[in-house]
Design a protein around this motif. Structure first.
Motif, PDB file in Angstrom:
ATOM      1  N   GLY A 143       0.565  -1.100   0.259  1.00 46.88           N
ATOM      2  CA  GLY A 143       0.210   0.325   0.279  1.00 46.88           C
ATOM      3  C   GLY A 143       0.900   1.088   0.087  1.00 46.88           C
ATOM      4  N   HIS A 182       0.189   4.374   0.977  1.00 44.45           N
ATOM      5  CA  HIS A 182      -0.040   5.285   2.285  1.00 44.45           C
ATOM      6  C   HIS A 182       1.094   4.470   3.318  1.00 44.45           C
ATOM      7  CE1 HIS A 182      -2.105   1.954   3.574  1.00 44.45           C
ATOM      8  NE2 HIS A 182      -2.039   1.212   4.373  1.00 44.45           N
ATOM      9  N   VAL A 202      -2.378   7.447  -3.930  1.00 45.74           N
ATOM     10  CA  VAL A 202      -3.105   6.614  -2.978  1.00 45.74           C
ATOM     11  C   VAL A 202      -4.404   6.968  -3.566  1.00 45.74           C
ATOM     12  CG1 VAL A 202      -3.641   6.450  -0.309  1.00 45.74           C
ATOM     13  CG2 VAL A 202      -2.031   7.172  -0.800  1.00 45.74           C
ATOM     14  N   GLU A 203      -4.813   5.648  -3.214  1.00 47.20           N
ATOM     15  CA  GLU A 203      -6.218   5.495  -4.403  1.00 47.20           C
ATOM     16  C   GLU A 203      -6.970   6.135  -3.323  1.00 47.20           C
ATOM     17  OE1 GLU A 203      -6.829   1.315  -5.178  1.00 47.20           O
ATOM     18  OE2 GLU A 203      -5.510   1.424  -6.857  1.00 47.20           O
ATOM     19  N   ASP A 204      -7.291   5.520  -2.313  1.00 48.00           N
ATOM     20  CA  ASP A 204      -8.473   6.479  -0.941  1.00 48.00           C
ATOM     21  C   ASP A 204      -8.535   8.185  -1.124  1.00 48.00           C
ATOM     22  OD1 ASP A 204     -10.809   5.447   0.561  1.00 48.00           O
ATOM     23  OD2 ASP A 204      -9.632   6.850   2.114  1.00 48.00           O
ATOM     24  N   VAL A 205      -9.368   9.144  -1.241  1.00 47.11           N
ATOM     25  CA  VAL A 205      -9.114  10.025  -1.508  1.00 47.11           C
ATOM     26  C   VAL A 205      -9.277  11.013  -0.477  1.00 47.11           C
ATOM     27  CG1 VAL A 205     -10.221  12.595  -2.144  1.00 47.11           C
ATOM     28  CG2 VAL A 205     -10.989  10.145  -4.111  1.00 47.11           C
ATOM     29  N   ASP A 206      -9.733  10.420   1.028  1.00 45.01           N
ATOM     30  CA  ASP A 206      -9.514  10.692   2.204  1.00 45.01           C
ATOM     31  C   ASP A 206      -8.206  10.571   3.207  1.00 45.01           C
ATOM     32  OD1 ASP A 206     -11.910  11.888   2.262  1.00 45.01           O
ATOM     33  OD2 ASP A 206     -13.141  10.132   3.317  1.00 45.01           O
ATOM     34  N   THR A 207      -7.670   9.515   3.039  1.00 46.87           N
ATOM     35  CA  THR A 207      -6.420   8.913   2.811  1.00 46.87           C
ATOM     36  C   THR A 207      -5.211  10.215   2.462  1.00 46.87           C
ATOM     37  OG1 THR A 207      -7.284   7.023   3.421  1.00 46.87           O
ATOM     38  CG2 THR A 207      -5.033   6.857   3.245  1.00 46.87           C
ATOM     39  N   LYS A 208      -5.080  10.028   1.238  1.00 44.85           N
ATOM     40  CA  LYS A 208      -5.009  11.502   0.830  1.00 44.85           C
ATOM     41  C   LYS A 208      -4.846  12.515   0.877  1.00 44.85           C
ATOM     42  CE  LYS A 208      -4.990  10.538  -3.813  1.00 44.85           C
ATOM     43  NZ  LYS A 208      -5.509  11.073  -5.438  1.00 44.85           N
ATOM     44  N   THR A 242      -6.683  17.425  -5.434  1.00 42.65           N
ATOM     45  CA  THR A 242      -7.710  17.204  -5.594  1.00 42.65           C
ATOM     46  C   THR A 242      -8.661  17.721  -4.633  1.00 42.65           C
ATOM     47  OG1 THR A 242      -6.464  15.493  -3.631  1.00 42.65           O
ATOM     48  CG2 THR A 242      -8.466  14.758  -3.375  1.00 42.65           C
TER      49      THR A 242
END
Length: 519
Positions: free
Chosen positions: A432, A434, A457-463, A479
């Motif tokens: 991953g 992240h 990183v695919e997940d927007v919130d995590t990014k 973003t």
């Protein structure tokens, strides 16, 4: 009229200081009557010339001495005259009184001295006390004028010192030493932490009964204490045979032998119980006590053929192979480091030996010092990965940590770059991206490198969280632009430096008419 001084006597000796004085007594008797009265009196006047009276006193004193010998004298030493430090004959009346007063403060020492009276040398060690009794008051039972005290008064005076001998302790208090305890009583006392001897249990039946009582108490410390006693007093064959049918005690013994490191007895026990796998594991555990690498390698070679399970056999084989590789790598790297011809060893000297290190540590070492070596060498990371079947996630995580520490960003980029069958490249991270970002930031990677991997990183919130945390402003701005969230972009504008390139970029986006904002 006559004035007379009358003093009463008994047996020719004064009774004390009593004085009877008659003043102004008129006597109506005649002179003859008075003489008859005095001569017929049962009391006899004291005269200094009466030798018979002195003889009677001497005889009576002798009888008193003889009567005292019945209590304190020894028949074996009649022919030996014993003298104390005060110069008085030992055994005399005055010596006995001095001893009684002197020994009253320490009863125990007094008893020891009375026991040792048969030896002449012991009297030279007797204390020299000062007696508080007079010889006459001892026989008459009266106190002497002054500070002297009669023996009966001293014995009856409770607030003062007691001259009576100390009584022995109750017999029950000595039962620990007289071995009167039953197995159940012994176990209960052991459970309470009291000391009691187990030596009285001599027969096998008594010892087994003691063990059963300990097991019934469900106290591991008591069971272990009894097992130690049985281990010391029984042969191995008898002990193993009896414990085979007592599983609770057997488990305690196995645990105890492992704790104290008695591998020999533990191996004998497993061999008797026919526990082959536990026997093999116990034998394998002995390698921890071997410090020399070559000797440890040879010992591990003997463990390969032991009856392990299939999974454990693979681990034993890997352990032997790993140590064999470590010995080869250590010898080669020590030579390269001492020669000083390899750049990596000059810039980053080794801090420790690779011998006896875990597999992951060995892989990190190889990725750090031998990352570019061919697969055919023992120190190659790829060779280690294939030989020990290291999973991709573990390999990537270890290699990333090693190369990021060296700030080899090209190697990091190549680690995540893959090609498909059409020749197109793509970045892929088994762990991953992240986690990749976190490891890179831990090793002080530049912002440009961090932004590249944060964008992956695919997940927007995590990014967004990672970009905000590590101040990757371009990633946050792009973003919010892609999300067409004007409010969030305006809020983020206050977090960047005024007059910076990021602020100008935000202003340009907000004023652009080509973007259709959602709010």
């Amino acid at each position: 009229t006559t004035t007379g001084l009358i003093v009463f006597f008994q047996s020719g000796r004064p009774l004390g200081a009593g004085v009877r004085l008659g003043l102004g007594l008129r006597m109506n008797r005649t002179k003859g009557d008075e003489e008859e009265y005095w001569n017929s009196s049962k009391f006899k006047a004291f005269t200094f010339d009466d030798e018979d009276d002195e003889l009677s006193q001497l005889k009576e004193s002798k009888r008193a001495v003889n009567s005292l010998r019945d209590f304190v004298d020894d028949d074996d030493d009649d022919d030996l005259e014993r003298v104390s430090w005060s110069g008085e004959p030992v055994g005399s009346i005055s010596w006995s009184i001095r001893e009684t007063a002197g020994n009253s403060g320490s009863t125990h020492e007094g008893r020891e001295q009375l026991k040792s009276r048969n030896s002449f040398s012991s009297y030279a060690q007797l204390p020299k006390p000062t007696s508080t009794y007079s010889l006459s008051s001892f026989f008459r039972g009266r106190t002497r004028p002054g500070s002297f005290q009669s023996l009966s008064d001293a014995l009856s005076d409770t607030p003062a010192k007691s001259y009576a001998p100390e009584l022995g302790r109750p017999k029950g208090e000595y039962r620990d030493y007289s071995n009167d305890w039953s197995p159940s009583d012994t176990v209960r006392r052991l459970r309470k932490g009291k000391v009691c001897s187990l030596e009285r249990f001599r027969s096998l039946q008594d010892k087994l009964q003691l063990l059963e009582e300990a097991v019934s108490m469900h106290d591991g410390n008591v069971i272990t204490a009894v097992l130690i006693f049985l281990k010391r007093t029984l042969s191995k064959e008898i002990l193993f045979r009896e414990l085979e049918v007592r599983q609770v005690a057997l488990r305690h013994l196995i645990h105890f032998l492992k704790e104290i490191g008695d591998q020999k007895l533990l191996l004998d026990l497993f061999r008797f119980l026919d526990r082959t796998e536990e026997l093999a594991l116990s034998h394998y555990r002995e390698h921890l006590n071997i410090q020399d690498p070559d000797k440890r390698k040879e010992f591990l070679k003997t463990c390969v053929g032991l009856p392990f399970s299939a999974e454990d056999s693979a681990h034993i084989q890997d352990h032997y192979t790993l140590l064999e590789r470590q010995i080869i790598i250590e010898a080669n790297d020590r030579h390269l480091e001492s020669a000083g011809q390899t750049e990596i060893f000059r810039k980053h000297p080794r801090k420790a030996s690779i011998l006896n290190m875990p597999l992951v540590t060995t892989l990190f070492y190889s990725c750090f010092y031998h990352y570019t070596e061919a697969e055919g060498t023992f120190s190659s990371p790829i060779n280690l990965k294939k030989t020990f079947k290291i999973p991709d996630k573990q390999y990537v995580l270890t290699a990333l940590a090693a190369r990021a520490k060296l700030r080899a960003w090209n190697d990091v980029d190549a680690l995540f770059t893959t090609k498909n069958w059409l020749g197109y490249t793509k970045k892929r991270a088994p762990i991953g991206f992240h986690r990749v970002v976190e490891i890179l930031h831990k090793n002080n990677a530049p912002v440009q490198i961090l932004q590249e991997y944060v964008n992956l990183v695919e997940d927007v919130d995590t990014k967004l969280n990672l970009a905000t945390k590590f101040k990757c402003h371009d990633v946050v701005i792009d973003t919010y632009r892609d999300l067409k969230d004007r409010q969030q972009l305006l809020a983020y504008r206050s977090k960047v430096d005024k007059g910076s390139a990021e602020e100008e970029k935000i202003d340009a986006l907000l004023s652009s008419s080509q973007i259709r904002w959602k709010n």
